[in-house]
Scaffold this active site. Structure first.
Site: not given
Length: 518
Positions: A330, A357-359
């Site tokens: 991310d 972005l990850d979550h």
């Protein structure tokens, strides 16, 4: 709500627009403040995931209506920084290693990622430094080199480094162009084979994914968030890691809720792998594209070997283009795609208020899996779904527009808050770049960050508090790894689960077999 980001994503996932009226939102203007519409992205990703779960639950339980979905910005914001709220016996986890940070170069900035020992070793080896090199050693060396030279040298050695780019520069980059041409979530029906019919549901809470076996081949945050969400909804999730590549215990504690964790040598234990695949309903992969191909675990090979599967693939940069086989995280995607320049400036890069972005991509991938299970029930067929952090980043940078392709949209970096797509009004504030190697590094690299875009969207209610008091969305429980304080799941619908059925246990200590199998 018909013009909201949530509605657009729901339609892209193949959802019935008529179901969107089942979603209500509690808007908390202080949540996830940023120049880019992070709050709206987070709300949309969680909302479509919850709605997909509610729809699948209604189908399997024979309900006359899809349960109502409630998306609370406070719960969403708390979950998007779950790693920061985690306590293990009162101890806060370490999220970034000393060499995972921004560095000033001769002509700009570069960001490195060295949380895992093998990535640290490759970084130092690429730079010609000894294993005991300090932050000062690395800083002195990088200050004499160009950002692009560092990027190419480190990536060529299998390490992770990305030069800071503006959104305009990324839009002109070959990988940026390839990413921009793809839908936010790629969905493909491979064949018309009959898929396993999921049994009817009864009981309380309503667990839409009950009985679904999910083989979890992911690491770090995005993939584990997706599978953690499927576990919340009742799936039997078995995470499998290579014994020689242990996951950080703190990362496992954050994303291991609801799952079992096993180790398996994919080369030596092929029979065990085949047995797991033979009974799996869903396989989720989150490794660098191509790295699992030699084990027959590419999406295409899985679809051919196990007709009727749902195969979900997560990547950093997309499984295509010149960066298709590069490693990424991310924090690095933020730097490459212009986010760091927008949240700070090209002279002093910043970061989003969460590893959004990850979550966000994790919840999108979970939603795509749930929708694929619904479509299998209607039409059968092996299903492939793909998501990439860089594509989620492009969606964010372009104001949550361009779901099916960006068509030349490029964020105006001079207009803070110009990307706000769902909310109106304004909210000012400042903060450090939290996605950096340390708080001190974040402050020195990013300075202050203004934020814009707050207020109420159609079909939502507004809460007076700012969302900065997360206590109501935290819980505590005992586990095999200690007393945990953790963020509660933000995916919520009437009659659904409020928490995971089990806490994480020690990493890699469960047998590599499905629940109920001898």
């Amino acid at each position: 709500m018909t013009h909201s980001p949530m509605a657009g994503v729901w339609e892209e996932l193949g959802g019935d627009p008529a179901l969107l009226h089942r979603v209500s939102t509690v808007v908390r203007p202080g949540a996830l403040e940023a120049r880019l519409p992070v709050r709206e992205l987070a709300r949309a990703c969680v909302g479509v995931c919850a709605l997909a779960g509610a729809e699948l639950g209604a189908r399997r339980a024979g309900l006359a209506e899809v349960p109502r979905v409630r998306v609370d910005d406070g719960a969403v914001a708390t979950a998007f920084v779950s790693e920061r709220h985690l306590l293990i016996d009162g101890r806060a986890p370490v999220t970034f290693a000393p060499l995972s940070r921004f560095w000033r170069t001769a002509d700009g900035w570069v960001r490195t990622h060295a949380n895992y020992p093998h990535h640290r070793a490759r970084l130092l080896g690429a730079l010609g430094l000894a294993d005991d090199a300090t932050v000062e050693d690395v800083a002195g060396l990088l200050a004499e080199r160009s950002a692009s030279e560092v990027e190419e040298t480190v990536n060529g050695a299998g390490g992770l480094a990305v030069a800071l780019r503006t959104a305009v520069e990324w839009a002109a980059h070959e990988q940026g162009i390839r990413v921009a041409g793809r839908p936010l979530v790629e969905r493909e029906r491979v064949d018309s084979v009959r898929a396993r019919v999921l049994a009817p549901l009864d009981g309380d809470p309503l667990l839409p994914a009950s009985g679904v076996r999910v083989l979890d081949l992911t690491r770090v945050i995005a993939g584990p968030v997706a599978t953690r969400t499927l576990a919340l909804l009742g799936a039997d999730v078995l995470r499998v890691d290579a014994p020689q590549l242990p996951e950080h215990s703190d990362a496992h504690a954050d994303t291991g809720f609801g799952k079992r964790s096993a180790t398996l040598d994919l080369a030596a234990d092929r029979r065990v792998l085949e047995d797991l695949l033979a009974a799996a309903d869903v396989v989720v992969t989150g490794y660098r594209p191509g790295s699992l191909d030699r084990f027959g675990l590419s999406p295409e090979a899985l679809a051919e070997r196990r007709p009727g599967l749902v195969v979900a693939q997560l990547s950093a940069w997309g499984a295509y283009g010149p960066w298709g086989e590069r490693r990424g995280f991310d924090s690095l995607v933020q730097v490459a795609t212009g986010i760091a320049a927008i949240e700070g400036s090209p002279e002093r890069p910043g970061a989003l208020p969460a590893q959004a972005l990850d979550h966000g991509t994790g919840y999108l991938l979970a939603a795509a899996v749930l929708r694929a299970l619904i479509e299998q029930g209607d039409e059968g067929g092996t299903r492939l779904v793909r998501a990439a952090l860089a594509r989620t980043a492009a969606w964010l940078v372009n104001g949550l527009n361009g779901l099916n392709g960006l068509n030349g949209l490029v964020h105006d970096e001079g207009a803070a808050g110009s990307g706000s797509a769902a909310d109106s009004g304004s909210a000012a504030g400042s903060g450090s770049a939290v996605d950096s190697g340390s708080a001190a590094d974040a402050r020195s690299a990013a300075g202050s960050r203004s934020a814009a875009g707050s207020g109420s969207a159609v079909g939502s209610s507004s809460a007076a508090d700012s969302g900065d008091e997360p206590g109501r969305w935290l819980a505590e429980r005992d586990s095999g790894i200690g007393r945990l304080r953790y963020a509660l799941p933000p995916v919520s619908f009437a009659g659904g689960p409020a928490d995971w059925a089990r806490p994480p246990g020690p990493w890699g200590t469960d047998p590599a077999r499905w629940a109920g199998q001898a």
